[in-house]
Scaffold this active site. Structure first.
Site, PDB file in Angstrom:
ATOM      1  CE  LYS A   1       2.497  -2.566  -4.331  1.00  0.00           C
ATOM      2  NZ  LYS A   1       2.197  -2.185  -2.941  1.00  0.00           N
TER       3      LYS A   1
ATOM      4  CG  ASP B   1      -1.837  -1.228   1.229  1.00  0.00           C
ATOM      5  OD1 ASP B   1      -2.198  -1.699   0.140  1.00  0.00           O
ATOM      6  OD2 ASP B   1      -2.147  -1.725   2.329  1.00  0.00           O
TER       7      ASP B   1
ATOM      8  CD  GLN C   1       0.551  -9.069  -2.824  1.00  0.00           C
ATOM      9  OE1 GLN C   1       1.078  -9.690  -3.729  1.00  0.00           O
ATOM     10  NE2 GLN C   1      -0.678  -8.642  -2.887  1.00  0.00           N
TER      11      GLN C   1
ATOM     12  N   GLY D   1      -4.607  -4.302  -3.706  1.00  0.00           N
ATOM     13  CA  GLY D   1      -5.582  -3.257  -4.013  1.00  0.00           C
ATOM     14  C   GLY D   1      -4.799  -2.007  -4.342  1.00  0.00           C
ATOM     15  CG  HIS D   2      -2.129  -1.966  -6.870  1.00  0.00           C
ATOM     16  ND1 HIS D   2      -1.303  -2.582  -7.766  1.00  0.00           N
ATOM     17  CD2 HIS D   2      -1.842  -2.538  -5.671  1.00  0.00           C
ATOM     18  CE1 HIS D   2      -0.559  -3.486  -7.147  1.00  0.00           C
ATOM     19  NE2 HIS D   2      -0.876  -3.479  -5.873  1.00  0.00           N
TER      20      HIS D   2
HETATM   21  P1  GDP Z   1      -0.653   0.271  -3.571  1.00  0.00           P
HETATM   22  O1  GDP Z   1      -1.303  -0.981  -3.107  1.00  0.00           O
HETATM   23  O2  GDP Z   1       0.816   0.293  -3.322  1.00  0.00           O
HETATM   24  O3  GDP Z   1      -0.956   0.617  -5.007  1.00  0.00           O
HETATM   25  O4  GDP Z   1      -1.270   1.451  -2.678  1.00  0.00           O
HETATM   26  P2  GDP Z   1      -2.821   1.619  -2.200  1.00  0.00           P
HETATM   27  O5  GDP Z   1      -3.608   2.113  -3.350  1.00  0.00           O
HETATM   28  O6  GDP Z   1      -3.301   0.414  -1.504  1.00  0.00           O
HETATM   29  O7  GDP Z   1      -2.642   2.716  -1.072  1.00  0.00           O
HETATM   30  C1  GDP Z   1      -2.101   3.952  -1.350  1.00  0.00           C
HETATM   31  C2  GDP Z   1      -3.128   5.023  -0.954  1.00  0.00           C
HETATM   32  O8  GDP Z   1      -2.503   6.278  -0.912  1.00  0.00           O
HETATM   33  C3  GDP Z   1      -4.267   5.180  -1.964  1.00  0.00           C
HETATM   34  O9  GDP Z   1      -5.429   5.523  -1.268  1.00  0.00           O
HETATM   35  C4  GDP Z   1      -3.807   6.329  -2.852  1.00  0.00           C
HETATM   36  O10 GDP Z   1      -4.882   7.027  -3.441  1.00  0.00           O
HETATM   37  C5  GDP Z   1      -3.101   7.186  -1.844  1.00  0.00           C
HETATM   38  N1  GDP Z   1      -1.970   7.976  -2.346  1.00  0.00           N
HETATM   39  C6  GDP Z   1      -0.955   7.587  -3.169  1.00  0.00           C
HETATM   40  N2  GDP Z   1      -0.032   8.561  -3.267  1.00  0.00           N
HETATM   41  C7  GDP Z   1      -0.465   9.574  -2.495  1.00  0.00           C
HETATM   42  C8  GDP Z   1       0.082  10.855  -2.155  1.00  0.00           C
HETATM   43  O11 GDP Z   1       1.165  11.251  -2.588  1.00  0.00           O
HETATM   44  N3  GDP Z   1      -0.649  11.630  -1.286  1.00  0.00           N
HETATM   45  C9  GDP Z   1      -1.853  11.235  -0.782  1.00  0.00           C
HETATM   46  N4  GDP Z   1      -2.477  12.028   0.075  1.00  0.00           N
HETATM   47  N5  GDP Z   1      -2.396  10.036  -1.095  1.00  0.00           N
HETATM   48  C10 GDP Z   1      -1.699   9.223  -1.918  1.00  0.00           C
HETATM   49  P1  IMO Z   2      -0.821  -4.257  -2.240  1.00  0.00           P
HETATM   50  O1  IMO Z   2      -0.410  -4.790  -3.580  1.00  0.00           O
HETATM   51  C1  IMO Z   2      -0.942  -4.686   2.087  1.00  0.00           C
HETATM   52  C2  IMO Z   2      -0.863  -8.758   3.693  1.00  0.00           C
HETATM   53  C3  IMO Z   2      -2.108  -9.163   4.433  1.00  0.00           C
HETATM   54  C4  IMO Z   2      -1.511 -10.113   5.462  1.00  0.00           C
HETATM   55  C5  IMO Z   2      -0.418 -10.816   4.657  1.00  0.00           C
HETATM   56  C6  IMO Z   2      -0.841 -12.179   4.119  1.00  0.00           C
HETATM   57  O2  IMO Z   2      -2.108  -3.535  -2.267  1.00  0.00           O
HETATM   58  O3  IMO Z   2       0.287  -3.490  -1.615  1.00  0.00           O
HETATM   59  P2  IMO Z   2      -2.447 -12.887   2.137  1.00  0.00           P
HETATM   60  O4  IMO Z   2      -3.910 -12.667   1.926  1.00  0.00           O
HETATM   61  O5  IMO Z   2      -1.595 -12.350   1.042  1.00  0.00           O
HETATM   62  O6  IMO Z   2      -2.109 -14.325   2.436  1.00  0.00           O
HETATM   63  O7  IMO Z   2      -2.106 -12.077   3.481  1.00  0.00           O
HETATM   64  O8  IMO Z   2      -0.098  -9.961   3.583  1.00  0.00           O
HETATM   65  N1  IMO Z   2      -1.071  -8.250   2.309  1.00  0.00           N
HETATM   66  C7  IMO Z   2      -1.055  -6.963   1.981  1.00  0.00           C
HETATM   67  N2  IMO Z   2      -0.941  -5.859   2.741  1.00  0.00           N
HETATM   68  N3  IMO Z   2      -1.037  -4.569   0.746  1.00  0.00           N
HETATM   69  C8  IMO Z   2      -1.129  -5.657  -0.038  1.00  0.00           C
HETATM   70  O9  IMO Z   2      -1.114  -5.593  -1.377  1.00  0.00           O
HETATM   71  C9  IMO Z   2      -1.188  -6.927   0.584  1.00  0.00           C
HETATM   72  N4  IMO Z   2      -1.296  -8.188   0.120  1.00  0.00           N
HETATM   73  C10 IMO Z   2      -1.216  -8.990   1.196  1.00  0.00           C
HETATM   74  O10 IMO Z   2      -2.742  -8.069   5.053  1.00  0.00           O
HETATM   75  O11 IMO Z   2      -0.863  -9.385   6.475  1.00  0.00           O
HETATM   76 MG    MG Z   3      -2.807  -1.649  -1.789  1.00  0.00          MG
END
Ligand code: GDP
Ligand code: IMO
Ligand code: MG
Length: 435
Positions: A17, A14, A228, A41-42
């Site tokens: 990416k 999270d 991840q 979840g991106h």
């Molecule tokens: P990922 O799984 O690595 O793609 O990241 P996620 O989407 O799960 O979580 C990143 C969160 O941060 C999302 O809600 C994005 O909309 C938010 N986000 C990403 N970059 C920024 C930033 O520079 N500033 C703010 N405020 N939010 C951001």
């Molecule tokens: P993105 O791509 C954050 C974590 C789960 C748990 C561990 C194992 O959005 O960054 P699993 O269901 O994979 O067997 O769970 O890994 N986990 C993540 N945490 N972002 C993710 O993906 C994750 N994918 C798995 O919360 O701790």
């Molecule tokens: Mg994510």
């Protein structure tokens, strides 16, 4: 021949990416997912619309980039169909721009049931997403998985029947009191559902290895969207509090069929603070009001499960480890806007392991659980960053914060996130060295 740029997460996922891939996709022909499944979840915000991408690479949102789901992914067809429907409803030509490796493994209903059953029996919970990821990878390596291509094989029905019956017996072992397993894992229903998915997915299925390499030979631009992150890696993370794949650079290669020679830039993504969802060690975690404030300011609630994320300061010891393991060539630092709302910001520069100070990360749980962060404090209060379009326009305190990260890790920060919107990203010169 064109080189492939890779985006990997440096901490516990999270980091943002998807947003970086979305930026790189503007100049890319193909964006590939290599590992994981719908545990990812991106989030990308495009023109006010929020997309939570689980399986389809975020690059498809450019409107001209092929999203390729690679062989290393474990695929829940229902989730993919829902994602296709959502993108189609928003005007994306998914038929033209989605491809799926014939070698990807399929998640079946019993994988999710096993995931939950196993988690229930664990004394020390991992906090999995419950999407069946671990059991699906177990079956892959145990050689009782089902690849996408097998959905179309003449023996599909028989093979599926054998697999379902075997799993039913196993689930009965975990749930001896479960009486309606014959209903929940009814073979005919599963067969009908997966036969229907097979037909719906058919147009997207391809020999992804040949497709990718031919594209590179034609000098087309490929980017890989890591899912991840490094500290969730089955080998390099805080085992067993990890996911069941290799989200690090090795998994990117085996999950796509790319060779090490194909790789160009490896971008490591971090937030200007840190977060973790799920259980396991987390040296810079803040369980106090500051942690709560980071969570609220950064909207740190899981994209996939909605769980509140654990939050803390940035950990450069872990980041240096991520650089070593992945061969990072540059960084993306997101959420500079969020951290800049604090008057004072801390960065962890070393671990104090019962009197021994170290800058070397370890995955040893005993050491990690006892390690205390050694912090360096920085001035915050960056103010409104939304008007900043270049690094030089950032306030001095923000530049110093970024400069320190570069110096410590020894690689440049190329991307800086100043907000969740697609446009809220400062991009610095590709050739530049560190501050
Ligand atoms: P990922 O799984 O690595 O793609 O990241 P996620 O989407 O799960 O979580 C990143 C969160 O941060 C999302 O809600 C994005 O909309 C938010 N986000 C990403 N970059 C920024 C930033 O520079 N500033 C703010 N405020 N939010 C951001
Ligand atoms: P993105 O791509 C954050 C974590 C789960 C748990 C561990 C194992 O959005 O960054 P699993 O269901 O994979 O067997 O769970 O890994 N986990 C993540 N945490 N972002 C993710 O993906 C994750 N994918 C798995 O919360 O701790
Ligand atoms: Mg994510």
């Amino acid at each position: 021949m064109s080189k492939v740029d890779v985006v990997v997460g440096c901490f516990y996922g999270d980091e943002g990416k998807g947003k970086v891939i979305d930026y790189l996709a503007a100049d890319a022909d193909i964006a590939v997912r290599a590992t994981g499944g719908d545990n990812a979840g991106h989030t990308i915000k495009v023109d006010g619309v929020k997309y939570a991408m689980r399986l389809i690479p975020s690059g498809i949102l450019s409107g001209h980039t092929v999203g390729l789901i690679g062989n290393g992914v474990v695929l829940n067809p229902k989730v993919l169909m829902d994602e296709i429907a959502n993108l189609t409803a928003h005007g994306y030509d998914v038929g033209r721009y989605l491809k799926l490796s014939e070698k990807a493994h399929v998640i079946l209903p019993y994988h999710r049931m096993m995931d939950r059953a196993l988690e229930n029996t664990r004394k020390a919970k991992i906090g999995t997403t419950g999407k069946g990821i671990g059991p699906a990878y177990c079956d892959k390596y145990e050689r009782s998985g089902l690849r996408v291509e097998e959905l179309y094989a003449p023996g599909f029905r028989d093979r599926l029947k054998t697999l379902v019956e075997a799993k039913k017996a196993l689930l009965k072992f975990y749930h001896p009191q479960e009486e309606d397993l014959d209903d929940t894992l009814n073979f005919e229903s599963i067969y009908d559902a997966y036969s229907a998915y097979a037909q719906q997915l058919k147009p997207y299925v391809c020999d992804a290895v040949t497709y990718l390499h031919k594209a590179l030979e034609q000098d087309r631009k490929v980017v890989v969207e890591g899912a991840q992150a490094t500290l969730l890696d089955i080998d390099f993370g805080s085992y067993p509090f990890v996911t069941s794949s290799n989200p690090t650079i090795g998994g990117i290669l085996t999950g796509t069929g790319l060779s090490p020679l194909d790789i160009g830039n490896v971008y490591g993504v971090i937030k200007a603070y840190s977060s973790r969802v799920g259980e396991g060690p987390y040296v810079t975690e803040l369980t106090d009001a500051t942690g709560d404030r980071i969570r609220e300011l950064g909207h740190e609630y899981g994209t996939t499960t909605g769980r509140p994320r654990r939050c803390g300061w940035l950990d450069l010891v872990a980041l240096k480890y991520a650089k070593r393991v992945n061969g990072l060539t540059a960084l993306s630092v997101n959420h500079l806007d969020t951290v800049g709302k604090f008057d004072k910001i801390k960065i962890c520069v070393a671990y104090d392991c019962e009197g021994t100070i170290t800058e070397d990360f370890t995955t040893n749980l005993d050491v990690l659980n006892r390690a205390r962060p050694v912090y360096k404090e920085f001035a915050g209060s960056f103010g409104d960053l939304s008007g900043c379009r270049t690094f030089e326009e950032l306030p001095r305190a923000a530049r110093e914060y970024i400069g320190f990260i570069e110096q410590y890790v020894g690689i440049p920060v190329r991307f800086i996130g100043t907000g969740a919107e697609r446009e809220a990203m400062l991009v610095r010169d590709k050739q530049r060295t560190i501050c």
